[in-house]
Scaffold this motif. Sequence first.
Motif, PDB file in Angstrom:
ATOM      1  N   UNK A   9       0.831  -1.211   0.000  1.00 32.28           N
ATOM      2  CA  UNK A   9       0.000   0.000   0.000  1.00 32.28           C
ATOM      3  C   UNK A   9       0.861   1.255   0.000  1.00 32.28           C
ATOM      4  N   UNK A  10       1.997   1.202   0.707  1.00 36.14           N
ATOM      5  CA  UNK A  10       2.933   2.328   0.682  1.00 36.14           C
ATOM      6  C   UNK A  10       3.448   2.557  -0.735  1.00 36.14           C
ATOM      7  N   UNK A  11       3.786   1.480  -1.400  1.00 36.56           N
ATOM      8  CA  UNK A  11       4.283   1.588  -2.768  1.00 36.56           C
ATOM      9  C   UNK A  11       3.209   2.187  -3.672  1.00 36.56           C
ATOM     10  N   UNK A  12       2.001   1.737  -3.524  1.00 35.47           N
ATOM     11  CA  UNK A  12       0.894   2.279  -4.329  1.00 35.47           C
ATOM     12  C   UNK A  12       0.701   3.769  -4.046  1.00 35.47           C
ATOM     13  N   UNK A  13       0.809   4.163  -2.768  1.00 33.01           N
ATOM     14  CA  UNK A  13       0.691   5.585  -2.425  1.00 33.01           C
ATOM     15  C   UNK A  13       1.810   6.374  -3.095  1.00 33.01           C
ATOM     16  N   UNK A  14       3.045   5.856  -3.034  1.00 39.43           N
ATOM     17  CA  UNK A  14       4.174   6.541  -3.668  1.00 39.43           C
ATOM     18  C   UNK A  14       3.969   6.645  -5.178  1.00 39.43           C
ATOM     19  N   UNK A  15       3.402   5.615  -5.782  1.00 40.42           N
ATOM     20  CA  UNK A  15       3.141   5.644  -7.218  1.00 40.42           C
ATOM     21  C   UNK A  15       2.096   6.686  -7.581  1.00 40.42           C
ATOM     22  N   UNK A  16       1.161   6.911  -6.690  1.00 44.51           N
ATOM     23  CA  UNK A  16       0.098   7.901  -6.935  1.00 44.51           C
ATOM     24  C   UNK A  16       0.519   9.313  -6.545  1.00 44.51           C
ATOM     25  N   UNK A  17       1.628   9.449  -5.826  1.00 49.02           N
ATOM     26  CA  UNK A  17       2.048  10.754  -5.317  1.00 49.02           C
ATOM     27  C   UNK A  17       2.278  11.759  -6.446  1.00 49.02           C
ATOM     28  N   UNK A  18       2.869  11.312  -7.540  1.00 50.51           N
ATOM     29  CA  UNK A  18       3.078  12.212  -8.672  1.00 50.51           C
ATOM     30  C   UNK A  18       1.767  12.713  -9.251  1.00 50.51           C
ATOM     31  N   UNK A  19       0.811  11.810  -9.360  1.00 48.82           N
ATOM     32  CA  UNK A  19      -0.506  12.183  -9.865  1.00 48.82           C
ATOM     33  C   UNK A  19      -1.189  13.161  -8.905  1.00 48.82           C
ATOM     34  N   UNK A  20      -1.079  12.899  -7.615  1.00 52.21           N
ATOM     35  CA  UNK A  20      -1.678  13.800  -6.622  1.00 52.21           C
ATOM     36  C   UNK A  20      -1.028  15.178  -6.684  1.00 52.21           C
ATOM     37  N   UNK A  21       0.302  15.215  -6.893  1.00 54.62           N
ATOM     38  CA  UNK A  21       0.981  16.513  -6.982  1.00 54.62           C
ATOM     39  C   UNK A  21       0.468  17.288  -8.193  1.00 54.62           C
ATOM     40  N   UNK A  22       0.239  16.601  -9.311  1.00 50.25           N
ATOM     41  CA  UNK A  22      -0.280  17.274 -10.504  1.00 50.25           C
ATOM     42  C   UNK A  22      -1.710  17.779 -10.279  1.00 50.25           C
ATOM     43  N   UNK A  68      -9.641  26.407  10.443  1.00 54.88           N
ATOM     44  CA  UNK A  68      -9.622  27.622  11.271  1.00 54.88           C
ATOM     45  C   UNK A  68     -10.155  28.845  10.525  1.00 54.88           C
ATOM     46  N   UNK A  69     -10.495  28.672   9.253  1.00 50.70           N
ATOM     47  CA  UNK A  69     -11.010  29.782   8.466  1.00 50.70           C
ATOM     48  C   UNK A  69      -9.937  30.789   8.081  1.00 50.70           C
ATOM     49  N   UNK A  70      -8.685  30.349   8.065  1.00 48.82           N
ATOM     50  CA  UNK A  70      -7.578  31.233   7.722  1.00 48.82           C
ATOM     51  C   UNK A  70      -7.377  31.284   6.214  1.00 48.82           C
ATOM     52  N   UNK A  71      -6.644  32.305   5.792  1.00 46.93           N
ATOM     53  CA  UNK A  71      -6.287  32.407   4.377  1.00 46.93           C
ATOM     54  C   UNK A  71      -5.334  31.277   4.024  1.00 46.93           C
ATOM     55  N   UNK A  72      -5.510  30.734   2.854  1.00 49.31           N
ATOM     56  CA  UNK A  72      -4.685  29.638   2.381  1.00 49.31           C
ATOM     57  C   UNK A  72      -3.268  30.132   2.096  1.00 49.31           C
ATOM     58  N   UNK A  73      -2.280  29.423   2.616  1.00 47.14           N
ATOM     59  CA  UNK A  73      -0.883  29.730   2.348  1.00 47.14           C
ATOM     60  C   UNK A  73      -0.462  29.033   1.053  1.00 47.14           C
ATOM     61  N   UNK A  74      -0.274  29.819   0.015  1.00 44.05           N
ATOM     62  CA  UNK A  74       0.127  29.255  -1.275  1.00 44.05           C
ATOM     63  C   UNK A  74       1.507  28.608  -1.185  1.00 44.05           C
ATOM     64  N   UNK A  75       2.377  29.166  -0.349  1.00 43.77           N
ATOM     65  CA  UNK A  75       3.706  28.568  -0.164  1.00 43.77           C
ATOM     66  C   UNK A  75       3.606  27.168   0.428  1.00 43.77           C
ATOM     67  N   UNK A  76       2.668  26.958   1.339  1.00 41.43           N
ATOM     68  CA  UNK A  76       2.489  25.629   1.928  1.00 41.43           C
ATOM     69  C   UNK A  76       1.957  24.642   0.886  1.00 41.43           C
ATOM     70  N   UNK A  77       1.087  25.101   0.032  1.00 37.95           N
ATOM     71  CA  UNK A  77       0.564  24.236  -1.026  1.00 37.95           C
ATOM     72  C   UNK A  77       1.692  23.864  -1.986  1.00 37.95           C
ATOM     73  N   UNK A  78       2.501  24.854  -2.359  1.00 39.72           N
ATOM     74  CA  UNK A  78       3.639  24.571  -3.252  1.00 39.72           C
ATOM     75  C   UNK A  78       4.616  23.596  -2.611  1.00 39.72           C
ATOM     76  N   UNK A  79       4.861  23.750  -1.313  1.00 39.66           N
ATOM     77  CA  UNK A  79       5.770  22.833  -0.607  1.00 39.66           C
ATOM     78  C   UNK A  79       5.218  21.412  -0.594  1.00 39.66           C
ATOM     79  N   UNK A  80       3.913  21.280  -0.430  1.00 38.17           N
ATOM     80  CA  UNK A  80       3.289  19.959  -0.460  1.00 38.17           C
ATOM     81  C   UNK A  80       3.416  19.341  -1.849  1.00 38.17           C
ATOM     82  N   UNK A  81       3.237  20.127  -2.872  1.00 37.01           N
ATOM     83  CA  UNK A  81       3.396  19.636  -4.250  1.00 37.01           C
ATOM     84  C   UNK A  81       4.812  19.091  -4.442  1.00 37.01           C
ATOM     85  N   UNK A  82       5.801  19.820  -3.988  1.00 31.58           N
ATOM     86  CA  UNK A  82       7.198  19.390  -4.116  1.00 31.58           C
ATOM     87  C   UNK A  82       7.450  18.115  -3.322  1.00 31.58           C
ATOM     88  N   UNK A  83       6.906  18.039  -2.111  1.00 34.33           N
ATOM     89  CA  UNK A  83       7.085  16.841  -1.287  1.00 34.33           C
ATOM     90  C   UNK A  83       6.481  15.613  -1.959  1.00 34.33           C
TER      91      UNK A  83
END
Length: 91
Positions: A9-22, A68-83
């Motif tokens: 399942x970990x391998x399958x998650x890693x295989x899908x990670x690229x698709x999730x980033x896109x 929390x109803x806060x403004x979305x941090x675009x930098x955090x989203x970009x960091x998640x995409x890279x991860x």
Amino acid sequence: MSADALEPLRLRFRQRAGQESRHLADALARGDISEIERLAHGLAGVAGLFGFADVSAQALEIDGEFARGEALSLDKVRALIIALERLSPYS
């Protein structure tokens, strides 16, 4: 038989990670905040379940901003995409 029953399942998650980033990058480019929220929420739980604590923590940060109803941090989203890209064996 593998000693780690979750390894396939970990391998399958890693295989899908690229698709999730896109998907996340596309949602970011479109400004689709609800899609970013949906993806981050799902990743927060699944990534942690399979032992990818860094990805889970990043997704939880984004999910928490929504909760929390806060403004979305675009930098955090970009960091998640890279991860996610780094996690993918196809990157």
